[in-house]
Design a protein around this motif. Structure first.
Motif, mmCIF file in Angstrom:
data_model
loop_
_atom_site.group_PDB
_atom_site.id
_atom_site.type_symbol
_atom_site.label_atom_id
_atom_site.label_comp_id
_atom_site.label_asym_id
_atom_site.label_seq_id
_atom_site.Cartn_x
_atom_site.Cartn_y
_atom_site.Cartn_z
ATOM 1 N N VAL A 71 0.853 -1.183 0.000
ATOM 2 C CA VAL A 71 0.000 0.000 0.000
ATOM 3 C C VAL A 71 0.893 1.239 0.000
ATOM 4 O O VAL A 71 1.811 1.350 0.814
ATOM 5 N N VAL A 72 0.625 2.158 -0.913
ATOM 6 C CA VAL A 72 1.409 3.388 -1.015
ATOM 7 C C VAL A 72 0.465 4.584 -0.972
ATOM 8 O O VAL A 72 -0.716 4.466 -1.294
ATOM 9 N N GLN A 73 1.006 5.726 -0.560
ATOM 10 C CA GLN A 73 0.234 6.958 -0.547
ATOM 11 C C GLN A 73 0.746 7.855 -1.661
ATOM 12 O O GLN A 73 1.949 8.087 -1.777
ATOM 13 N N LEU A 74 -0.171 8.339 -2.486
ATOM 14 C CA LEU A 74 0.177 9.118 -3.667
ATOM 15 C C LEU A 74 -0.339 10.545 -3.539
ATOM 16 O O LEU A 74 -1.383 10.775 -2.922
ATOM 17 N N PRO A 75 0.357 11.508 -4.140
ATOM 18 C CA PRO A 75 -0.172 12.879 -4.176
ATOM 19 C C PRO A 75 -1.514 12.903 -4.906
ATOM 20 O O PRO A 75 -1.671 12.271 -5.960
ATOM 21 N N LEU A 76 -2.487 13.591 -4.368
ATOM 22 C CA LEU A 76 -3.823 13.615 -4.964
ATOM 23 C C LEU A 76 -3.802 14.167 -6.377
ATOM 24 O O LEU A 76 -4.567 13.718 -7.243
ATOM 25 N N ASP A 77 -2.939 15.140 -6.651
ATOM 26 C CA ASP A 77 -2.844 15.696 -7.998
ATOM 27 C C ASP A 77 -2.365 14.637 -8.989
ATOM 28 O O ASP A 77 -2.855 14.547 -10.116
ATOM 29 N N PHE A 78 -1.424 13.822 -8.532
ATOM 30 C CA PHE A 78 -0.936 12.727 -9.374
ATOM 31 C C PHE A 78 -2.059 11.746 -9.686
ATOM 32 O O PHE A 78 -2.238 11.315 -10.834
ATOM 33 N N VAL A 79 -2.838 11.361 -8.669
ATOM 34 C CA VAL A 79 -3.917 10.399 -8.849
ATOM 35 C C VAL A 79 -4.960 10.929 -9.832
ATOM 36 O O VAL A 79 -5.417 10.213 -10.728
ATOM 37 N N LYS A 80 -5.338 12.207 -9.678
ATOM 38 C CA LYS A 80 -6.357 12.792 -10.550
ATOM 39 C C LYS A 80 -5.884 12.816 -12.000
ATOM 40 O O LYS A 80 -6.633 12.483 -12.926
ATOM 41 N N GLN A 81 -4.626 13.211 -12.210
ATOM 42 C CA GLN A 81 -4.105 13.264 -13.583
ATOM 43 C C GLN A 81 -3.933 11.870 -14.169
ATOM 44 O O GLN A 81 -4.163 11.656 -15.363
ATOM 45 N N LEU A 82 -3.547 10.921 -13.320
ATOM 46 C CA LEU A 82 -3.417 9.540 -13.791
ATOM 47 C C LEU A 82 -4.770 8.996 -14.241
ATOM 48 O O LEU A 82 -4.876 8.345 -15.287
ATOM 49 N N CYS A 83 -5.828 9.272 -13.459
ATOM 50 C CA CYS A 83 -7.175 8.809 -13.821
ATOM 51 C C CYS A 83 -7.623 9.407 -15.150
ATOM 52 O O CYS A 83 -8.263 8.733 -15.964
ATOM 53 N N LEU A 84 -7.290 10.666 -15.372
ATOM 54 C CA LEU A 84 -7.639 11.305 -16.640
ATOM 55 C C LEU A 84 -6.913 10.653 -17.803
ATOM 56 O O LEU A 84 -7.482 10.448 -18.884
ATOM 57 N N LYS A 85 -5.649 10.305 -17.590
ATOM 58 C CA LYS A 85 -4.854 9.730 -18.678
ATOM 59 C C LYS A 85 -5.304 8.322 -19.058
ATOM 60 O O LYS A 85 -5.199 7.921 -20.212
#
Length: 476
Positions: A71-85
């Motif tokens: 389990v890792v914790q990711l920056p929320l901005d990274f997660v949002k942009q990853l979901c978009l991609k």
């Protein structure tokens, strides 16, 4: 995503993760607001997946095949942009399910479409085959009330319902009982059937890129010629095989044979003697299971024809821990629910939602079937999770003598180093038992009314003067 595309929003710590060639599993949002979870609950859910893989599935399958992740914790901005991609790459039927972009937690797992731990020249191609084998046995539980379930596997019955409801365009001839039979001819037929109608049960990747497999009924029809074009360098590296239908059939035949050999491979030397294992170190094997006497000689893994050391045998063992079928499990679920309605504070004490530790593993080994009417007995069965899994095998070609410490499988003109893993080991939730019970009834009732009744009418007119006939051959 390629690392170059990630650079624009990845932090240095994330870049270190990407150097491991990993992918992230993000939770889907709950379907309704009342089920919204806190970040702590999402973290615990993901940690339960890791613990279940580590403390249960590794014990059953052996640590060679299971990747627990972390389990890792990711920056929320990274997660949002990853979901978009990745949105454009998701199956259309799943695009209405939003991913969790609020907690910041994810499960980091190795990218099994690539062999990042292998020491070999980068130019050598990698082929990855992902199979969802489904349930490989017919239930023998005395709780089964529908006689057709003792003759037709659930997957084959479910196919008719899925086509009728528009999930898929046509019925697949694949049957899990063929794949798990250990008979090479039946296994070849099963794999060819998967290739003909892959649905979401088979995918093939070349160097990490999907080249074969569909995700829903809207996907284009699979093209064997295109697949053969991709695979020809693997199986006929000298380019001595001309194109056309003959070439396509030859390539598909080689693919099916190699996959079969890989699936039958294992640590024991008996039935998989044609395979050569490289000089690498031995790995910890899984613990054997002892099944109740009423299963021995009828429907036990030992009677499947599979080599005991192969992964299919191990997964069949795990599947057959379900001794009650959903028809026997649902009444026990209701017993536990009635108890929790009276004592809701006991849910955590009863370990319904984990932890998945050594004690939980030992509870799964309780294969007793005599119900004493207690909540304790019900918990030993209801606590037995619905596990789902798929098998991923990776082939690296060509393989020179002694060039790798991995096991090697031959084809007609090539040799492949290979690795096999089990993935998608997250648990179906305890709360899904009522849904599974209703779905099971829906599948069986639809099949009985539309298919079984029609077949019975044909058989009765064909054999009305010979009631002793017990074998009917159907054209396939």
């Amino acid at each position: 995503q390629e690392e170059g595309k990630i650079d624009e929003f990845a932090t240095p710590s994330l870049k270190q993760l990407f150097k491991k060639t990993c992918f992230f599993f993000l939770m889907q949002k709950p379907p309704c607001a009342s089920l919204l979870q806190t970040s702590e609950e999402i973290f615990q859910h993901l940690q339960n997946i890791v613990d279940f893989s580590k403390n249960v599935m590794k014990e059953f399958l052996g640590e060679t095949y299971v990747h627990c992740g972390e389990v890792v914790q990711l920056p929320l901005d990274f997660v949002k942009q990853l979901c978009l991609k990745i949105q454009s790459e998701r199956p259309e039927s799943r695009c209405d399910k939003d991913l969790d972009t609020l907690s910041g937690y994810a499960l980091c797992l190795p990218n099994l479409a690539r062999l990042q731990t292998y020491h070999f020249a980068e130019h050598r191609p990698i082929l990855c085959v992902e199979i969802k084998p489904k349930c490989g046995f017919i239930p023998l539980s005395s709780d089964v009330t529908h006689e057709v379930k003792r003759r037709v596997c659930r997957y084959c019955m479910h196919q008719h319902l899925k086509v009728a409801t528009g999930k898929w365009k046509q019925i697949s001839k694949y049957c899990p009982l063929d794949l798990y039979s250990g008979n090479k001819q039946r296994m070849h037929f099963a794999l060819k059937s998967l290739l003909q109608e892959a649905q979401n049960n088979l995918k093939i990747f070349k160097n990490g890129e999907l080249i074969y497999g569909c995700t829903d009924a809207r996907s284009p029809v699979a093209d064997w010629n295109e697949l053969a074009h991709h695979l020809k360098p693997f199986f006929f590296p000298s380019n001595g095989l001309a194109g056309g239908p003959h070439c396509t059939r030859a390539v598909i035949r080689e693919l099916v044979r190699v996959i079969t050999r890989v699936l039958l491979s294992g640590s024991d030397k008996g039935r998989a003697g044609a395979l050569r294992r490289g000089p690498g170190p031995r790995v910890l094997d899984s613990k054997p299971l002892v099944f109740p006497m009423f299963l021995v000689g009828k429907n036990s893994p030992e009677c499947s024809g599979l080599p005991k050391g192969c992964l299919l045998y191990k997964t069949l063992q795990v599947q057959m821990l379900d001794l009650l079928d959903i028809e026997g499990l649902y009444p026990l679920y209701r017993r536990v629910e009635r108890y929790l309605e009276e004592f809701p504070e006991e849910r955590k004490t009863l370990q319904i939602d984990g932890p998945y530790d050594e004690a939980f593993y030992q509870k799964l080994l309780d294969l007793s079937t005599e119900d004493d009417g207690t909540v304790a007995f019900a918990l030993t069965k209801v606590g037995r999770p619905f596990w789902k899994h798929c098998v991923g095998g990776r082939l690296r070609s060509p393989c020179s003598q002694g060039s790798d410490q991995r096991p090697v499988v031959p084809s007609s003109r090539s040799r492949f180093a290979f690795s096999v893993s089990v993935l998608d080991l997250d648990l179906k939730p305890y709360e899904s038992i009522p849904h599974q019970y209703k779905l099971d009834g829906k599948i069986v009732n639809f099949y009985s009314k539309t298919v079984h009744a029609k077949d019975a009418a044909v058989v009765s007119t064909r054999f009305k003067e010979s009631e002793d006939c017990t074998l009917v051959l159907h054209k396939v």
